[in-house]
Design a protein around this motif. Structure first.
Motif, mmCIF file in Angstrom:
data_model
loop_
_atom_site.group_PDB
_atom_site.id
_atom_site.type_symbol
_atom_site.label_atom_id
_atom_site.label_comp_id
_atom_site.label_asym_id
_atom_site.label_seq_id
_atom_site.Cartn_x
_atom_site.Cartn_y
_atom_site.Cartn_z
ATOM 1 N N ASP A 41 0.826 -1.208 0.000
ATOM 2 C CA ASP A 41 0.000 0.000 0.000
ATOM 3 C C ASP A 41 0.861 1.260 0.000
ATOM 4 O OD1 ASP A 41 -2.464 -1.234 -0.079
ATOM 5 O OD2 ASP A 41 -2.794 -1.166 2.083
ATOM 6 N N HIS A 44 -3.119 4.225 3.032
ATOM 7 C CA HIS A 44 -4.014 3.321 3.743
ATOM 8 C C HIS A 44 -5.350 3.994 4.048
ATOM 9 C CE1 HIS A 44 -0.728 0.427 4.616
ATOM 10 N NE2 HIS A 44 0.015 1.516 4.650
ATOM 11 N N ARG A 62 -6.555 2.206 -6.908
ATOM 12 C CA ARG A 62 -7.376 2.558 -5.752
ATOM 13 C C ARG A 62 -8.285 1.365 -5.491
ATOM 14 N NH1 ARG A 62 -7.064 8.019 -5.269
ATOM 15 N NH2 ARG A 62 -6.530 9.182 -7.141
ATOM 16 N N SER A 96 -7.902 2.941 -0.123
ATOM 17 C CA SER A 96 -6.465 2.654 -0.116
ATOM 18 C C SER A 96 -5.918 2.704 -1.538
ATOM 19 C CB SER A 96 -6.187 1.271 0.489
ATOM 20 O OG SER A 96 -6.621 1.194 1.826
ATOM 21 N N CYS A 98 -2.778 0.902 -3.749
ATOM 22 C CA CYS A 98 -1.887 -0.254 -3.672
ATOM 23 C C CYS A 98 -1.117 -0.414 -4.981
ATOM 24 C CB CYS A 98 -2.734 -1.506 -3.400
ATOM 25 S SG CYS A 98 -1.846 -3.065 -3.470
#
Length: 266
Positions: A41, A44, A62, A96, A98
């Motif tokens: 990530d 967060h 996202r 989040s 990633c």
């Protein structure tokens, strides 16, 4: 200029041609690179954002996690993209971000963002323009998962990724990077991995696309776009309208100049 940073400058340059001073200011803000491993990530959910990330290399996304652990990917972040200026207005993130592949990204801190917005009004408008484009892409994704068939969903996503990468010089001929697993495609398109696999097999047999080694080959680009009903208008790759909006600071400056001209500078 660092060729990776040039991708960000090139995307902002779609809105308006950046001056050398604006490019230098942007380069300074993007000077610190961070590397993220796949599935790591960058930001967060429920935590404050340190600043705004610019993606220099690799694919990120996202996503939202459901209570039962399922994941819905709600947007891709590709090289040249800036991760939503509006996060600076939030106390905590509502999603989040990633890495889908190894990602090189540069964090623009809150202070650096504010400095860019205050000192470079044209650059500020270009940065906010990226948010408008992102909203447009999000609307198209809602249509994609809500109203299109599995074939149309996959074809439309492939067309979008290809067009976006082509705009920053990362698509060559009819081939571009696509470091995504079938599970990640399923999380993006609200399809099961089995359904994704069947759709990809059909597309390969129909000579539309070929996936191999983390790359996407468009075997028949026109036919793929026709199958998807793809219209690239929503990507706004032809840029924006730099003269349509002025920042509040510019408006105040113009008003002060007008007053001075009427009063003779008194």
């Amino acid at each position: 200029m660092n060729p990776l940073v040039e991708r960000v400058a090139g995307k902002l340059g779609c809105f308006c041609a950046l001056t050398d001073e604006e490019r230098h200011a942007l380069t300074a803000a993007l000077s610190g690179e961070r590397l993220f491993a796949p599935r790591e990530d960058l930001i967060h959910e429920r935590k404050p954002a340190e600043g705004v990330f610019a993606i220099l290399e690799g694919f990120a996304c996202r996503y939202k996690l459901l209570p039962d652990g399922r994941r819905q990917i709600v947007g891709f972040l590709l090289p040249g993209d800036i991760c939503d200026m509006r996060v600076l207005l939030l106390k905590r993130m509502d999603h989040s971000i990633c890495a889908l592949s190894t990602v090189s990204a540069s964090l623009i801190t809150r202070g650096q963002v504010m400095n860019l917005l205050e000192r470079y009004p044209r650059l500020a408008r270009a940065l906010w323009w990226t948010n408008v484009v992102e909203d447009s892409i999000s609307r198209e994704w809602v249509v994609n998962v809500g109203s299109r068939t599995a074939l149309q969903r996959v074809a439309h996503l492939f067309c979008e990724v290809f067009w976006r990468l082509e705009a920053v010089g990362l698509a060559h001929g009819n081939s571009c990077p696509l470091p995504l697993t079938q599970m990640e495609l399923g999380d993006t398109l609200a399809l099961s991995s089995v359904h994704v696999n069947r759709t990809l097999m059909y597309m390969r047999r129909s000579s539309l696309v070929r996936l191999h080694g983390g790359r996407l080959d468009l075997l028949n680009r026109a036919a793929l776009e026709a199958a998807a009903g793809f219209d690239p208008l929503y990507l706004h790759l032809d840029g924006g309208n730099p003269g349509a909006v002025r920042t509040h600071a510019e408006q105040l400056l113009a008003q002060n100049r007008q007053r001075e001209s009427l009063t003779g500078g008194v």
